[in-house]
Enzyme design. Structure first.
Site, PDB file in Angstrom:
ATOM      1  CE1 TYR A  11      32.685  -4.873  17.691  1.00  0.00           C
ATOM      2  CE2 TYR A  11      30.546  -4.151  18.508  1.00  0.00           C
ATOM      3  CZ  TYR A  11      31.568  -4.064  17.589  1.00  0.00           C
ATOM      4  OH  TYR A  11      31.463  -3.166  16.558  1.00  0.00           O
ATOM      5  N   GLY A  82      27.209  -7.748  30.783  1.00  0.00           N
ATOM      6  CA  GLY A  82      25.752  -7.785  30.797  1.00  0.00           C
ATOM      7  C   GLY A  82      25.233  -8.523  29.585  1.00  0.00           C
ATOM      8  CG  ASN A  99      23.988 -11.519  33.314  1.00  0.00           C
ATOM      9  OD1 ASN A  99      24.753 -11.840  34.227  1.00  0.00           O
ATOM     10  ND2 ASN A  99      24.381 -11.402  32.064  1.00  0.00           N
ATOM     11  CB  SER A 124      21.843   1.122  25.539  1.00  0.00           C
ATOM     12  OG  SER A 124      21.222   1.015  24.286  1.00  0.00           O
ATOM     13  CE1 TYR A 148      21.118  -4.331  26.903  1.00  0.00           C
ATOM     14  CE2 TYR A 148      20.170  -2.967  25.170  1.00  0.00           C
ATOM     15  CZ  TYR A 148      21.256  -3.364  25.920  1.00  0.00           C
ATOM     16  OH  TYR A 148      22.488  -2.799  25.693  1.00  0.00           O
ATOM     17  CE  LYS A 152      23.071  -2.186  29.115  1.00  0.00           C
ATOM     18  NZ  LYS A 152      24.398  -2.435  29.664  1.00  0.00           N
ATOM     19  CG  ASN A 198      22.740  -5.866  16.756  1.00  0.00           C
ATOM     20  OD1 ASN A 198      23.354  -6.479  17.610  1.00  0.00           O
ATOM     21  ND2 ASN A 198      21.653  -5.182  17.028  1.00  0.00           N
ATOM     22  CG  LEU A 199      22.009  -3.218   9.151  1.00  0.00           C
ATOM     23  CD1 LEU A 199      20.993  -4.026   8.359  1.00  0.00           C
ATOM     24  CD2 LEU A 199      21.776  -1.719   8.950  1.00  0.00           C
ATOM     25  NE  ARG A 230      17.539   1.968  15.146  1.00  0.00           N
ATOM     26  CZ  ARG A 230      16.332   2.098  14.582  1.00  0.00           C
ATOM     27  NH1 ARG A 230      16.069   3.131  13.788  1.00  0.00           N
ATOM     28  NH2 ARG A 230      15.380   1.208  14.814  1.00  0.00           N
TER      29      ARG A 230
END
Ligand code: NAD
Ligand code: UFG
Length: 345
Positions: A11, A82, A99, A124, A148, A152, A198-199, A230
């Protein structure tokens, strides 16, 4: 510059590839296609007039990386590859350590041995965990609340340690807040496999008729309308942040960490309403209990990136929803129609 884009078919990576080509750089995509489609290369070529090379390979495959690094001298790498699903990371932590952490370790060794000393890494805002105060600046404590996020943070620390041992490394850690939206042409966007986590992708699939309604996870948070807040950032602003980082940081040794966010928070209900405006239709929703692990609210203090990188997010929530909707409506099944779609379990 010759730039290696790990995860460049995904993406964010595919949109960064477009922008890099437009900026006159020469990106090469290195991706195992575990969560993406080779069809993005056709779309990038149609948008830019340049077909980037796609090397199908895994960041954990040292021999494959060495082969590529031997034949193509790279000036820098942008490391997007990732796994990124919070829920999956909790169910299968070893996959994430393999990974993300092991993969990054193999990649860094290969880059180091090939003499590449410049990297921009996709970190992130999840590394901050539940904040004491908002907005979050880069000095805020890091205490990620899920596997996750911990992977990171391990990778950030691995890069910091590497830069101490080898001071000629230039390391830029970019902490993304909530990237949403798509290329304004509607040709490249987010293509989640299975129900979106996700939203915005979820709202988009409700709007296009693939799902009956959005489930709003909690309306009893201590926020103005009770729903989670957010810092949503247009993905094109986000990729522009990478170009700025490359320009300003390349050849500058040491480690720098930057938030990439807008500095503004929006609630779930505000996003839903903005999407309704963009799509020109009402979008059904039901309210359910809070999602475990979610925090009430956070947004970025993006001042450091503005000061050092001369970068600011300029696109609005309406721009994000307009572009996400154009992508969804023009590609209701994502890249699924492409014959080379690689599906993961
Ligand atoms: P994505 O899944 O669309 O892209 C990741 C790409 O990496 C995919 O094309 C996938 O096939 C590839 N990949 C995965 N494992 C690989 C491996 N071992 N070897 C080679 N390629 C591999 O995700 P995205 O949203 O574009 O995210 C890109 C990066 O940004 C990720 O590192 C992610 O953790 C980070 N990030 C994303 C968000 C977000 O909300 N999208 C937020 C913060 C950080
Ligand atoms: N939400 C819903 N319904 C949904 C999905 C989400 O109400 O179907 C709510 C969440 O409860 C939250 C907000 O929408 O309040 C945003 O949720 P997302 O899942 O879209 O995003 P998160 O903030 O939970 O996390 C995302 C990525 C992480 C990344 C983080 C960076 O999933 O990988 O942004 O800030 F690390």
């Amino acid at each position: 510059m010759n730039i290696l884009l790990t995860g460049g078919a995904g993406y964010i990576g595919s949109l960064a590839c477009v922008r890099l080509i437009e900026a006159g750089e020469r990106p090469v995509i290195y991706d195992n296609l575990s969560n993406s489609s080779a069809a993005v290369v056709d779309r990038i070529a149609a948008l830019t007039g340049v077909r980037p090379e796609l090397v199908e390979g895994d960041i954990r495959d040292r021999a494959r990386l060495d082969e590529l690094l031997k034949r193509s001298p790279f000036d820098a790498a942008i490391h997007f590859a990732g796994s990124k699903a919070v829920g999956e990371s909790t169910r299968d932590p070893l996959l994430y350590y393999d990974n993300n952490v092991h993969g990054s370790r193999v990649l860094l060794s290969a880059l180091h041995d090939a003499g590449v000393r410049s990297i921009v890494f996709s970190s992130s805002a999840t590394v901050y965990g539940d904040p004491d105060t908002v907005p979050l600046d880069e000095q805020a404590p890091t205490r990620p609340a899920n596997t996750y996020g911990r992977t990171k943070l391990v990778i950030e620390n691995m890069l910091r340690d590497l830069a101490v041992a080898a001071p000629d490394w230039s390391v830029t850690l970019l902490r993304y807040f909530n990237p949403v939206g798509a290329h304004p042409s509607g040709q490249l966007g987010e293509d989640p496999q299975g129900p979106p986590n996700n939203l915005v992708p979820y709202i988009a699939q409700v709007a296009v008729g693939r799902r009956p309604h959005l489930t709003v996870f909690g309306d009893d948070y201590a926020t103005p309308d009770g729903t989670g807040v957010r810092d949503y950032i247009h993905v094109m602003d986000l990729v522009d942040g990478h170009i700025a980082a490359l320009r300003r940081r390349h050849g500058q040794p040491g480690v720098r960490t930057y938030n990439l966010g807008t500095g503004r928070g929006h609630s779930v209900m505000e996003v839903l309403q903005a999407f309704e405006r963009a799509a020109g239709r009402s979008i059904a929703h039901v309210v359910a209990p809070r999602r475990p692990g979610d925090v009430a609210r956070y947004w970025a203090d993006p001042a450091l990136a503005a000061r050092d990188l001369d970068w600011r997010a300029v696109r609005s929530l309406d721009d994000m929803c307009r572009d996400a909707w154009r992508w969804q409506k023009d590609n209701p099944d994502g890249y699924a129609a492409a014959p080379d779609r690689i599906r993961t379990a």
